[in-house]
Structure formats: C-alpha cells, structure tokens
Design an enzyme around this catalytic site. Structure first.
Site, PDB file in Angstrom:
ATOM      1  CG  ASP A 142      -1.632  -1.115   1.620  1.00  0.00           C
ATOM      2  OD1 ASP A 142      -1.592  -2.086   0.867  1.00  0.00           O
ATOM      3  OD2 ASP A 142      -2.295  -1.094   2.670  1.00  0.00           O
ATOM      4  CD  GLU A 167      -6.841  -5.385   4.348  1.00  0.00           C
ATOM      5  OE1 GLU A 167      -6.177  -5.944   5.224  1.00  0.00           O
ATOM      6  OE2 GLU A 167      -6.577  -5.491   3.135  1.00  0.00           O
TER       7      GLU A 167
HETATM    8  C1  FRU Z   1      -3.865  -3.563   2.919  1.00  0.00           C
HETATM    9  C2  FRU Z   1      -3.175  -3.971   4.207  1.00  0.00           C
HETATM   10  C3  FRU Z   1      -3.549  -3.017   5.315  1.00  0.00           C
HETATM   11  C4  FRU Z   1      -2.395  -3.139   6.265  1.00  0.00           C
HETATM   12  C5  FRU Z   1      -1.234  -3.326   5.327  1.00  0.00           C
HETATM   13  C6  FRU Z   1      -0.168  -4.225   5.849  1.00  0.00           C
HETATM   14  O1  FRU Z   1      -3.251  -4.035   1.768  1.00  0.00           O
HETATM   15  O2  FRU Z   1      -3.507  -5.304   4.517  1.00  0.00           O
HETATM   16  O3  FRU Z   1      -4.812  -3.301   5.898  1.00  0.00           O
HETATM   17  O4  FRU Z   1      -2.253  -2.012   7.075  1.00  0.00           O
HETATM   18  O5  FRU Z   1      -1.758  -3.848   4.127  1.00  0.00           O
HETATM   19  O6  FRU Z   1       0.947  -4.230   5.003  1.00  0.00           O
END
Ligand code: FRU
Length: 469
Positions: A26, A198
């Site tokens: 992300d 998320e």
């Molecule tokens: C989304 C996620 C978020 C988390 C991050 C961990 O892709 O799963 O929810 O904070 O990636 O790398």
C-alpha cells in the site's frame, strides 16, 4: 526461489513506481509539502515477501519521476502498517519547533495480537521521523487499522477514518490536536462485505455543476469483483460527524489490480491518488525477481454529474504527457508496431453507434497477450494465462465494465507498461487496472474496427520515455 521466476528485469515497469529491491504494498502517508509529492509505502527492506513492514519512501516534484529515498519509518516494537500523514500547519499537536510546521504521520502499529494507531512526526520535511511512543487509539483489538487523517475545515477538527476489518465497519474519530481522539460515528456494515475491510479514505469532490459530494472508499479482501481483493465506494454527505451515503456501493475499478488507494493530503485545486497495483490473491507469487510490487499511475479523481447517478471518474494525471515521445496516427485502425523496452499510451475516440465494435489486440512473438474490446456498451479486458502466470490463482480471465448509456462518443485511454495495463473508458468512469505478465515482450497492436465509418475512428499511439532514473 520459486520456479515461476522468469527473468530479472523483464517485468520492471518503465513509468510506474517500484522500489529498486524487495517487497512493496500500500501507498502510505501521501502528502504534498514543500513542493514535493511525498510517497511512503508498505515496504519490507529484507526480502520480496510481505513481512517486517516499514514505511519506505519516495519523492517527486511532478508525480511522474520518483526518487527512492531512505526508509522513513522502520519496524521497531511493532510493524508499521498502513496510515497517512498531514501537515500540522498550526502545530496543534505541539510536535513542532520553530516556524516549520511538523509533518505528522498516523499509522497502525501491528503485533501478532494487537493493532493500535500511533503517531510519528518529522521536522525536516519528511526525511527523518520521531516516534511518539504511546498509541493514540488502542482498543485492545487484533484487527483495527489503516487510519486516514485529514483536516475538516467546516467542523474545525482533524478527522480520522479507520477500519474494523472483521466487522466491516469504518469508524470516524475527531480531534483538535491529533493526540486525543473522540469517536464520532460508525459506517457499515453495508455494501460489499464478502471480505474484510481495509484502507478507508474519505474526501470531498465537486462535480462540474459545483455540487459537493463526499466519497467514502473502502477496500475489501477477498470478495472483490473477481473473487480476490477489490475496492468499493459510496457518494454521500459528511457533516463533521456522520458520513451518509446517498448511493449504493459500486466497484471503483473493474480490473483485478487496484488496491489500497489513498489521496494526497494538502493538494489544492484537485484530488489525486495512487494505489498498489496488485491483488492479495496472488501478490506473493507475482513472477518478478528481487522486487515485488508496483504502484498504479497517479490519477485525478473527480465526480461526473451524470443524468441518472453521479459517478466517480479517474483520469491519469496530465503531467504524464511529458513522457510522450513518438506519435503514430491510428485513424481507421490497422496493425502497429510497439517499441520493445518502452511503455505506450493509446488514445481512441469514435461515435457510440449500436453496431460499433472495437477490438485491440496486443501481440508478442508467442501470440495474443492481451485484448481490450468495446462492444454493446461494455469494455472487456482479456488477460490470458502465460508461462509466467501458472502460479497465479485467478490471474487469467475477463474483466468487464459497463459503459454509461447516455454517451454519444466512446473513448479509451490506455497505458501499457512492461507488466501492467490501465484502461480508462468513458472519460475515466470505467477503469480496468490489471497486472500483465506476457510470455514475451509485446511488439504489435492490432486495432479492428467494425460497424463504423473508418474515418470516424480517431486515435493516437505514443511511445513513452521511461520515468525511472
Ligand atoms: C492492505 C493492508 C492493510 C495493512 C497493510 C499491511 O493491503 O492489509 O490493511 O495495514 O496492508 O501491510
């Protein structure tokens, strides 16, 4: 090293951001400050798998050319999961010293049994960061993450949107100082709930009539349109306490590889976001060596005041035009060569007629590696399996988006890079973002046009300069 890894740099993008090595997911902490677009991201500096999350860092002056920088927020007593950053102009947090406003990041500290929201601040324009040790929101929960914070002028407070993934809920919090947060409301469960929620984002957009819409964006995994991860949005109102949806949930991207998009804070006059270009269903197995994970192109987000329903649209930022190199006229269609080791951009326009049909095929020496078809008010991207994708569950298939029926012209805007395609149709109302791992380099594009006057079909093909240093 798994069997599916084919070639060192065959799939390294020419115009999309990737770190030189290791795992990325992300985008995080997007903020425009000091003439720089700051891009932090989920990064594992030790390997190309998802573990040991740090915030990696890159910066750009134009959203096109990115410079990778030192890791900004290293894993310490916990992994540093996703979050956002703001410029605290009036030093409400008290972290500032002197005249420079502090940059304040809010992220999820992740351990095996707890996720809580933490702060870090920077007094040198985002280069080095100091951790604020105590969590600012800790509910003692295992899943509670991805705080997006922003300043809401109308209610004169900081807002945080953060997810309870398992409950399929976004909780909204308010704060005057970024340290103490009060719950304002809860949104959900509603819309698509076939996976955990998320990375929420919430922001206002004005449509072309001047009406303001608030956009609530929430990713989900799995439960996306093709079974893996996906992203949904609602339009509605936000009054400083509640977000009230005025539309039902819709898919934001009709491809497979657009996740965890985040908008830049502190940009004036427009709203721009970028997303991780992958899908949790196969992200761990994509056939790249030494690095894994790319961003999408940055896109402007806007709302079109369409007759039946206002609709979110995404358009590649105009800054990308600076990469254009050689031009080919596509009028009437035909067969066109593409240059190896370069990305390409295709722009097409034709009248929306009932019998009109346009098919683009992208060929390597091994055959057709990708097709994009517009017929009967639908865009269809077909991504066949290749030798490189045998381990990618759910990779091959058709990705479809329905075009609005009120349009008199069709348009397609396509970016093809070494391992991805982004298709923007109907002025960005329908977007299909897909990773692509062709058997061999794509060298030719054929454009078949039927049911139309050939002269009414207009198009341009551009080879693009690389944006990587
Ligand atoms: C989304 C996620 C978020 C988390 C991050 C961990 O892709 O799963 O929810 O904070 O990636 O790398």
């Amino acid at each position: 090293m798994s069997q599916n890894i084919v070639d060192r740099e065959q799939y390294r993008p020419h115009i999309h951001y990737t770190p030189a090595a290791n795992w990325m997911n992300d985008p995080n902490g997007l903020v425009y400050f000091g003439g720089l677009y700051h891009l932090y991201y989920q990064y594992n500096p030790y390997s190309s798998s998802h573990a040991n999350m740090h915030w990696g860092r890159a910066t750009s002056t134009d959203l096109v050319h990115w410079q990778e920088r030192e890791v900004a927020l290293p894993e310490h007593k916990h992994q540093v999961f996703s979050g956002s950053a703001v410029v605290d102009w009036h030093n409400t947090s008290g972290f500032g010293q002197g005249r420079q406003p502090p940059l304040v990041a809010c992220y999820t500290g992740h351990t095996a049994d707890n996720q809580a929201q933490f702060l870090a601040y920077s007094l040198d324009q985002g280069v080095t960061w100091t951790y604020h040790d105590e969590p600012v929101l800790d509910l003692g929960k295992q899943d509670f993450r991805d705080p997006k914070i922003f300043w809401h002028a109308a209610s004169a407070q900081w807002i945080m949107v953060v997810v309870h993934p398992v409950e399929r809920q976004v909780e909204l919090y308010g704060s005057g100082n970024l340290r103490e947060w009060t719950s304002l409301s809860i949104f959900g469960p509603v819309g698509f709930t076939g996976g955990i929620w998320e990375v929420p984002d919430l922001f206002p957009l004005e449509d072309e009539t001047g009406r303001t819409h608030w956009v609530m964006k929430v990713d989900l995994n799995p439960g996306g349109p093709y079974g893996g991860s996906g992203v949904q949005y609602w339009l509605g109102n936000f009054d400083g306490q509640n977000f009230t949806a005025t539309t039902s949930a819709r898919w934001l991207d009709h491809g497979n590889d657009f996740y965890a998009a985040l908008t830049w804070n502190d940009l004036t006059g427009r709203r721009v976001w970028i997303a991780w270009m992958s899908n949790w269903r196969y992200a761990h197995d994509v056939p790249t060596l030494g690095w894994r994970g790319a961003m999408t192109l940055p896109r402007e987000v806007c709302v079109c005041a369409d007759p039946d329903l206002p609709t979110l649209a995404q358009r590649p930022v105009p800054e990308l035009q600076a990469l254009r190199q050689h031009w080919t006229d596509l009028q009437g269609g035909g067969r066109f060569s593409l240059t190896e080791h370069q990305a390409h951009e295709v722009l097409l326009q034709w009248p929306a007629l009932p019998d009109g049909r346009v098919i683009l095929e992208f060929h390597s020496a091994s055959g057709c590696e990708l097709s994009v078809e517009v017929v009967l008010e639908e865009v269809v991207v077909r991504r066949p399996a290749t030798v490189s994708t045998t381990l990618l569950e759910g990779y091959s298939g058709e990705h479809r988006g329905k075009l609005p029926s009120h349009l008199t012209q069709h348009d397609l805007h396509i970016f093809l890079d070494a391992s991805s395609v982004e298709v923007f149709a109907a002025a960005g109302r329908i977007v299909i973002s897909d990773l692509l791992f062709p058997s061999e380099a794509i060298r030719e594009m054929t454009v078949h046009v039927s049911g139309l006057e050939p002269a009414s079909f207009q198009g341009e093909l551009w080879s693009l300069n690389s944006s990587t240093p």
